[in-house]
Design a protein around this motif. Structure first.
Motif, short mmCIF file in Angstrom:
data_model
loop_
_atom_site.label_atom_id
_atom_site.label_comp_id
_atom_site.label_asym_id
_atom_site.label_seq_id
_atom_site.Cartn_x
_atom_site.Cartn_y
_atom_site.Cartn_z
N VAL A 50 0.84 -1.21 0.00
CA VAL A 50 0.00 0.00 0.00
C VAL A 50 0.87 1.26 0.00
CG1 VAL A 50 -0.24 0.27 2.50
CG2 VAL A 50 -2.06 1.05 1.01
N ILE A 51 2.07 1.18 0.57
CA ILE A 51 2.98 2.32 0.55
C ILE A 51 3.37 2.64 -0.90
CG2 ILE A 51 5.25 3.16 1.28
CD1 ILE A 51 4.97 1.39 3.76
N ALA A 52 3.67 1.59 -1.66
CA ALA A 52 4.04 1.79 -3.06
C ALA A 52 2.85 2.30 -3.88
CB ALA A 52 4.57 0.48 -3.64
N ILE A 53 1.66 1.76 -3.61
CA ILE A 53 0.46 2.21 -4.33
C ILE A 53 0.19 3.69 -4.03
CG2 ILE A 53 -2.05 1.97 -4.45
CD1 ILE A 53 -1.63 -1.05 -4.01
N ALA A 54 0.35 4.08 -2.76
CA ALA A 54 0.14 5.47 -2.38
C ALA A 54 1.14 6.38 -3.09
CB ALA A 54 0.27 5.63 -0.87
N ALA A 55 2.39 5.92 -3.23
CA ALA A 55 3.41 6.72 -3.92
C ALA A 55 3.04 6.92 -5.38
CB ALA A 55 4.77 6.05 -3.80
N ALA A 56 2.52 5.89 -6.03
CA ALA A 56 2.10 6.01 -7.43
C ALA A 56 0.90 6.96 -7.56
CB ALA A 56 1.74 4.63 -7.99
N ALA A 57 -0.04 6.87 -6.61
CA ALA A 57 -1.20 7.76 -6.64
C ALA A 57 -0.80 9.22 -6.44
CB ALA A 57 -2.21 7.33 -5.58
N VAL A 58 0.14 9.45 -5.55
CA VAL A 58 0.63 10.82 -5.32
C VAL A 58 1.30 11.35 -6.59
CG1 VAL A 58 2.35 12.20 -4.07
CG2 VAL A 58 0.87 10.62 -2.83
N GLY A 59 2.08 10.49 -7.27
CA GLY A 59 2.71 10.89 -8.51
C GLY A 59 1.69 11.29 -9.57
N LEU A 60 0.61 10.52 -9.67
CA LEU A 60 -0.45 10.84 -10.63
C LEU A 60 -1.13 12.16 -10.25
CD1 LEU A 60 -2.31 10.12 -13.01
CD2 LEU A 60 -3.73 8.82 -11.40
N HIS A 61 -1.40 12.33 -8.97
CA HIS A 61 -2.03 13.56 -8.47
C HIS A 61 -1.22 14.79 -8.88
CE1 HIS A 61 -2.27 16.19 -4.59
NE2 HIS A 61 -2.88 16.78 -5.59
N HIS A 62 0.08 14.77 -8.64
CA HIS A 62 0.91 15.93 -8.95
C HIS A 62 1.06 16.13 -10.46
CE1 HIS A 62 1.74 16.73 -4.83
NE2 HIS A 62 2.43 15.63 -4.62
N ALA A 63 1.11 15.04 -11.21
CA ALA A 63 1.22 15.16 -12.67
C ALA A 63 -0.03 15.82 -13.24
CB ALA A 63 1.43 13.79 -13.29
#
Length: 404
Positions: A50-63
């Motif tokens: 879930v830590i890795a999934i959250a990191a990917a979601a944050v990346g999408l959010h900022h993009a």
């Protein structure tokens, strides 16, 4: 002197016992085992994922907030695939061969360390296309799985060709990933073309290998494991809702943030309800069905986590932290919700439902894509509630009494 020698001997024995590794034969698990549920180790593994999934979601959010729409979405899909694929391979292997001995636990810890390494590399991947830590973490995870498959090949003579094929196939694909990273493609298109080929190679390994002999995975255990990951993915939307409520003490606060938080709760609960309906997932264990259901969940997970990232984007838009138009934020929420519904139809509803109930999710997915043109988040939330009600009503109407 004798006392001293005795003390030294006892200390030596204690040290040996302390570092003794308990090894058990990695024999196939019983495919019909009663009350097979997720183990504490698997739940800990999910916590790392879930830590890795959250990191990917944050990346999408900022993009999305920076208007890097196409590149951000492609990077998100690439990062999420690496996370999900490593999770999926471990999950199916554990369902078939988890013997819970010391070496299995240690190898699982190695895999978790690889997942954390990938998580650390995701921000750099979104910022500068630096794939270094993601490749290192991913290869660590996959090579640990190679060791597990080799262990299984020793004790499962009937499926030795299958287990060895997994070990060889995974190793070859890891060489490809390392080569892709070392190639240093300067073109965005060439890089992701190579990445797409790598994904195809990864998907082919189980599809071809299982034809030598199906591994003894446990159907109900796999269904539970996938459901647990879906709960984790949907949790990203709840987190975004809490971000909206955090604006209560902000000078930019308006009632729209309350509306957003309520909408996020209604939407995530509706998506949860639709997934965890009474109809069974994965109707049977045939290879074609297992591949469609197992691979098809990537659509559901990708979309579920993207909903959370899109809600976080809406918080930024409403707080004035980005110049992204509000209608883009609404579509950023509507599109992944529609994809989630279509994904659920693809892996389950078209197989288990009959008559008009089968088409409910695709039809409502289309409606949700049209909603942002006339309404905002409450409209999407209300439409999802209608979807839950109508699907449940039609299923109850067409189900034979006593069947579920």
């Amino acid at each position: 002197m004798n006392l001293k020698s005795s003390s030294t001997h006892n200390a030596t024995i204690s040290i040996q016992r302390l570092f003794k590794i308990r090894l058990s034969a990695m024999t196939p698990r019983d495919m019909q085992e009663d009350h097979r549920v997720a183990t504490p180790l698997e739940l800990l593994f999910d916590l790392v994922s879930v830590i890795a999934i959250a990191a990917a979601a944050v990346g999408l959010h900022h993009a999305l907030a920076e208007a890097h729409y196409l590149q951000g979405i492609v990077q998100y899909c690439a990062a999420f695939f690496a996370i999900w694929w490593a999770w999926m391979n471990y999950t199916w292997f554990a369902s078939a061969y988890d013997n819970d001995d010391t070496l299995f636990r240690l190898l699982t810890i190695v895999i978790m360390a690889g997942a954390l390494t990938m998580s650390a590399g995701i921000p750099d991947f979104f910022a500068s296309m630096d794939l270094g830590l993601i490749v290192i973490g991913y290869v660590i995870m996959r090579l640990a799985m190679v060791v597990m498959w080799l262990r299984a090949s020793i004790n499962d003579a009937a499926r030795r060709k299958t287990t060895l094929s997994y070990a060889i196939g995974i190793t070859v694909v890891q060489l490809y990933w390392v080569g892709l990273y070392l190639a240093h493609f300067s073109s965005f298109g060439l890089f992701f073309g190579g990445f797409g080929l790598g994904i195809i190679l990864e998907l082919l390994v189980p599809a071809l290998t299982e034809r030598h002999g199906t591994t003894p995975w446990h159907r109900h255990h796999i269904i539970e494991r996938y459901g647990l990951l879906n709960i984790i993915v949907l949790g990203e939307t709840l987190l975004a809702g809490s971000l909206a409520l955090n604006q209560l003490n902000s000078s930019e606060f308006t009632m729209a943030f309350i509306q957003l938080a309520i909408s996020s709760l209604v939407i995530v609960f509706s998506l949860w309800w639709l997934y965890f309906s009474r109809e069974e997932q994965l109707k049977h264990k045939q290879l074609k069905m297992a591949l469609i259901w197992g691979y098809g969940h990537l659509i559901i997970y990708l979309a579920g986590a993207a909903v959370g990232a899109s809600f976080a984007l809406l918080v930024d838009i409403m707080a004035g932290h980005t110049s992204t138009p509000l209608w883009v934020g609404h579509y950023a929420v509507a599109i992944p919700i529609a994809i989630y519904l279509v994904g659920l139809w693809f892996v389950r509803d078209r197989y288990v439902l009959s008559a008009s109930a089968k088409s409910v999710l695709p039809v409502f997915a289309l409606f949700i894509l049209l909603i942002p043109l006339a309404m905002d988040l409450p409209g999407i939330a209300i439409l999802l509630i209608c979807c839950v009600y109508l699907r449940s009503h039609l299923v109850c109407k067409t189900t034979i009494p006593g069947e579920h």
